[in-house]
Design a protein around this motif. Structure first.
Motif, PDB file in Angstrom:
ATOM      1  N   ALA A  60      49.554  12.133  24.473  1.00 13.17           N
ATOM      2  CA  ALA A  60      48.272  11.460  24.251  1.00 13.17           C
ATOM      3  C   ALA A  60      48.056  10.358  25.283  1.00 13.17           C
ATOM      4  O   ALA A  60      46.924  10.093  25.700  1.00 13.17           O
ATOM      5  CB  ALA A  60      48.225  10.871  22.836  1.00 13.17           C
ATOM      6  N   MET A  61      49.150   9.736  25.724  1.00 12.37           N
ATOM      7  CA  MET A  61      49.025   8.598  26.632  1.00 12.37           C
ATOM      8  C   MET A  61      48.611   9.010  28.040  1.00 12.37           C
ATOM      9  O   MET A  61      48.100   8.180  28.797  1.00 12.37           O
ATOM     10  CB  MET A  61      50.356   7.836  26.712  1.00 12.37           C
ATOM     11  N   VAL A  62      48.790  10.268  28.401  1.00 11.92           N
ATOM     12  CA  VAL A  62      48.432  10.703  29.759  1.00 11.92           C
ATOM     13  C   VAL A  62      46.936  10.520  29.983  1.00 11.92           C
ATOM     14  O   VAL A  62      46.505   9.876  30.946  1.00 11.92           O
ATOM     15  CB  VAL A  62      48.844  12.176  29.988  1.00 11.92           C
ATOM     16  N   ARG A  63      46.130  11.071  29.086  1.00  9.00           N
ATOM     17  CA  ARG A  63      44.678  10.933  29.241  1.00  9.00           C
ATOM     18  C   ARG A  63      44.236   9.485  29.013  1.00  9.00           C
ATOM     19  O   ARG A  63      43.359   8.984  29.717  1.00  9.00           O
ATOM     20  CB  ARG A  63      43.960  11.860  28.264  1.00  9.00           C
ATOM     21  N   ILE A  64      44.833   8.838  28.024  1.00  7.18           N
ATOM     22  CA  ILE A  64      44.436   7.458  27.725  1.00  7.18           C
ATOM     23  C   ILE A  64      44.655   6.555  28.937  1.00  7.18           C
ATOM     24  O   ILE A  64      43.790   5.740  29.281  1.00  7.18           O
ATOM     25  CB  ILE A  64      45.219   6.939  26.501  1.00  7.18           C
ATOM     26  N   CYS A  65      45.782   6.705  29.622  1.00  6.04           N
ATOM     27  CA  CYS A  65      46.061   5.860  30.785  1.00  6.04           C
ATOM     28  C   CYS A  65      45.065   6.119  31.922  1.00  6.04           C
ATOM     29  O   CYS A  65      44.661   5.190  32.625  1.00  6.04           O
ATOM     30  CB  CYS A  65      47.496   6.075  31.264  1.00  6.04           C
ATOM     31  N   LYS A  66      44.692   7.369  32.108  1.00  6.12           N
ATOM     32  CA  LYS A  66      43.705   7.684  33.147  1.00  6.12           C
ATOM     33  C   LYS A  66      42.383   6.982  32.851  1.00  6.12           C
ATOM     34  O   LYS A  66      41.739   6.416  33.742  1.00  6.12           O
ATOM     35  CB  LYS A  66      43.498   9.190  33.241  1.00  6.12           C
ATOM     36  N   GLU A  67      41.970   7.018  31.598  1.00  7.11           N
ATOM     37  CA  GLU A  67      40.698   6.396  31.239  1.00  7.11           C
ATOM     38  C   GLU A  67      40.799   4.877  31.251  1.00  7.11           C
ATOM     39  O   GLU A  67      39.833   4.177  31.603  1.00  7.11           O
ATOM     40  CB  GLU A  67      40.245   6.919  29.875  1.00  7.11           C
ATOM     41  N   GLU A  68      41.963   4.331  30.889  1.00 11.51           N
ATOM     42  CA  GLU A  68      42.141   2.877  30.947  1.00 11.51           C
ATOM     43  C   GLU A  68      42.052   2.377  32.387  1.00 11.51           C
ATOM     44  O   GLU A  68      41.603   1.248  32.632  1.00 11.51           O
ATOM     45  CB  GLU A  68      43.485   2.476  30.336  1.00 11.51           C
ATOM     46  N   SER A  69      42.469   3.182  33.336  1.00 11.71           N
ATOM     47  CA  SER A  69      42.356   2.783  34.745  1.00 11.71           C
ATOM     48  C   SER A  69      40.891   2.610  35.139  1.00 11.71           C
ATOM     49  O   SER A  69      40.531   1.676  35.862  1.00 11.71           O
ATOM     50  CB  SER A  69      43.018   3.836  35.639  1.00 11.71           C
ATOM     51  N   PHE A  70      40.036   3.505  34.643  1.00 10.83           N
ATOM     52  CA  PHE A  70      38.594   3.357  34.864  1.00 10.83           C
ATOM     53  C   PHE A  70      38.090   2.072  34.210  1.00 10.83           C
ATOM     54  O   PHE A  70      37.310   1.322  34.797  1.00 10.83           O
ATOM     55  CB  PHE A  70      37.863   4.574  34.294  1.00 10.83           C
ATOM     56  N   HIS A  71      38.559   1.788  33.009  1.00 11.74           N
ATOM     57  CA  HIS A  71      38.117   0.586  32.306  1.00 11.74           C
ATOM     58  C   HIS A  71      38.494  -0.673  33.071  1.00 11.74           C
ATOM     59  O   HIS A  71      37.709  -1.624  33.168  1.00 11.74           O
ATOM     60  CB  HIS A  71      38.749   0.534  30.910  1.00 11.74           C
ATOM     61  N   GLN A  72      39.714  -0.678  33.613  1.00 12.66           N
ATOM     62  CA  GLN A  72      40.161  -1.855  34.366  1.00 12.66           C
ATOM     63  C   GLN A  72      39.315  -2.059  35.613  1.00 12.66           C
ATOM     64  O   GLN A  72      38.914  -3.186  35.936  1.00 12.66           O
ATOM     65  CB  GLN A  72      41.643  -1.699  34.725  1.00 12.66           C
ATOM     66  N   ARG A  73      39.014  -0.982  36.314  1.00 11.47           N
ATOM     67  CA  ARG A  73      38.198  -1.101  37.533  1.00 11.47           C
ATOM     68  C   ARG A  73      36.786  -1.575  37.196  1.00 11.47           C
ATOM     69  O   ARG A  73      36.182  -2.340  37.946  1.00 11.47           O
ATOM     70  CB  ARG A  73      38.153   0.246  38.273  1.00 11.47           C
ATOM     71  N   GLN A  74      36.258  -1.104  36.063  1.00 11.61           N
ATOM     72  CA  GLN A  74      34.933  -1.543  35.626  1.00 11.61           C
ATOM     73  C   GLN A  74      34.922  -3.054  35.402  1.00 11.61           C
ATOM     74  O   GLN A  74      34.005  -3.762  35.828  1.00 11.61           O
ATOM     75  CB  GLN A  74      34.550  -0.805  34.340  1.00 11.61           C
ATOM     76  N   GLY A  75      35.954  -3.565  34.719  1.00  6.78           N
ATOM     77  CA  GLY A  75      36.010  -4.997  34.453  1.00  6.78           C
ATOM     78  C   GLY A  75      36.178  -5.823  35.709  1.00  6.78           C
ATOM     79  O   GLY A  75      35.509  -6.853  35.894  1.00  6.78           O
ATOM     80  N   TYR A  76      37.058  -5.365  36.588  1.00  5.78           N
ATOM     81  CA  TYR A  76      37.296  -6.131  37.821  1.00  5.78           C
ATOM     82  C   TYR A  76      36.054  -6.123  38.709  1.00  5.78           C
ATOM     83  O   TYR A  76      35.738  -7.124  39.373  1.00  5.78           O
ATOM     84  CB  TYR A  76      38.497  -5.553  38.568  1.00  5.78           C
TER      85      TYR A  76
END
Length: 336
Positions: A151-167
């Motif tokens: 489950a963490m494979v997809r979650i980590c990919k999407e969290e990377s997008f979230h981090q870039r959005q915030g930065y």
């Protein structure tokens, strides 16, 4: 007793050999309970974490920002679903996990008990909170329990997008007008220490870390993960031209790491215990939405029951037709 010890020894040998544990495999009750606690807490955090950002969807400064934030909040709901499903493979029901959350017997990340006061807070959440999440979750892709790791494979990919959005939001504000930069600095000031605390208590005060690491549910201690986050975030703050709100922060040449001032663990414990700025609001909102959505769950259950009944009827009709055809063949055979 000897048989139980032998089972535990073989289980630990599999862990030590980097074998994945799957739902039907034998596992100690303590391993199962630890995973249910951790995975359900992770799921609760994803879903509760939708609240502070969700309030800004209608107030985002542009259509582009609105659609990006909407996608992010939707992702977080999906993460919660993946994680609840992973916990269900361990025998915990969705209803039991939600009831534990509403009864305040289960926790979620302390970070989501702070308010998002300005648009800059959405940037700070994406930059700091999601950075911390990624640092914590990437090692979970190698968790010893298969469904959680996958489950963490997809979650980590999407969290990377979230981090870039915030930065990206923080870059826009920090390079904008003086008022916008001040807004970004204010958000950093308020979110820095809760983000540092997000990795949990220090190792000498953590009641679960040692066992979780022995079982390779976790790969790194709270303090190791926290240090990685601090080293990364301080350098990113420099690029933004923002100041980390820690007068005691300094670079330690000998260790090659930044050293922070004292972390206020009393505040952390107070928030975890339910006395943060938004604890009551977050839970009350979740309870209300859960109750309001009861009719949807009932409708889905009724539809599933109806579909199952139709499929059973179809199977029965096909079986009866097959028996009738077989009887006709037998009759024709006798006539011949």
């Amino acid at each position: 007793m000897a048989e139980a010890q032998d089972l535990e020894a073989r289980f630990q040998a599999r862990i030590d050999n980097e074998e994945r544990i799957e739902p039907k495999d034998w596992m100690p009750d303590a391993y199962r309970k630890t995973l249910i606690r951790q995975i359900s807490q992770h799921a609760h955090s994803e879903v509760i974490g939708m609240q502070p950002e969700g309030t800004w969807i209608t107030r985002a400064p542009s259509l582009k920002r609105k659609t990006i934030l909407l996608s992010k909040v939707q992702d977080e709901g999906g993460h919660g679903l993946y994680l609840y499903s992973a916990a269900e493979t361990l025998g915990a029901s969705r209803e039991e996990m939600i009831a534990a959350l509403h009864g305040e017997r289960a926790k979620y990340s302390s970070i989501f008990n702070y308010p998002a006061l300005t648009w800059a807070d959405i940037g700070a959440i994406g930059w700091l909170v999601d950075s911390a999440a990624i640092i914590n979750q990437i090692p979970l892709q190698r968790c010893s329990y298969g469904p959680y790791a996958r489950a963490m494979v997809r979650i980590c990919k999407e969290e990377s997008f979230h981090q870039r959005q915030g930065y990206d939001i923080m870059v826009s504000l920090a390079t904008g007008t003086p008022e916008q930069k001040a807004m970004a600095q204010d958000a950093l000031n308020r979110w820095w220490w809760p983000s540092v605390q997000m990795f949990g208590p220090p190792d000498d005060a953590s009641t679960h870390s040692a066992r979780s690491m022995a079982w390779k549910i976790k790969r790194y201690s709270n303090d190791e993960l926290r240090q990685k986050f601090i080293d990364q975030a301080v350098e990113q703050a420099k690029i933004l031209g923002l100041e980390v709100p820690d007068p005691d922060l300094e670079w330690d040449e000998a260790s090659g790491h930044y050293r922070t001032g004292a972390i206020d663990w009393d505040e952390f414990n107070r928030v975890v215990a339910g006395d943060g700025p938004c604890n009551r609001e977050r839970l009350e909102t979740h309870r209300r939405v859960h109750e309001d959505g009861a009719w949807v769950r009932e409708a889905v259950a009724a539809y599933a029951e109806k579909q199952a009944a139709r499929q059973a009827q179809q199977v029965a009709r096909e079986a009866n037709a097959g028996e009738a055809e077989q009887s006709r063949r037998v009759s024709r055979g006798r006539e011949l």
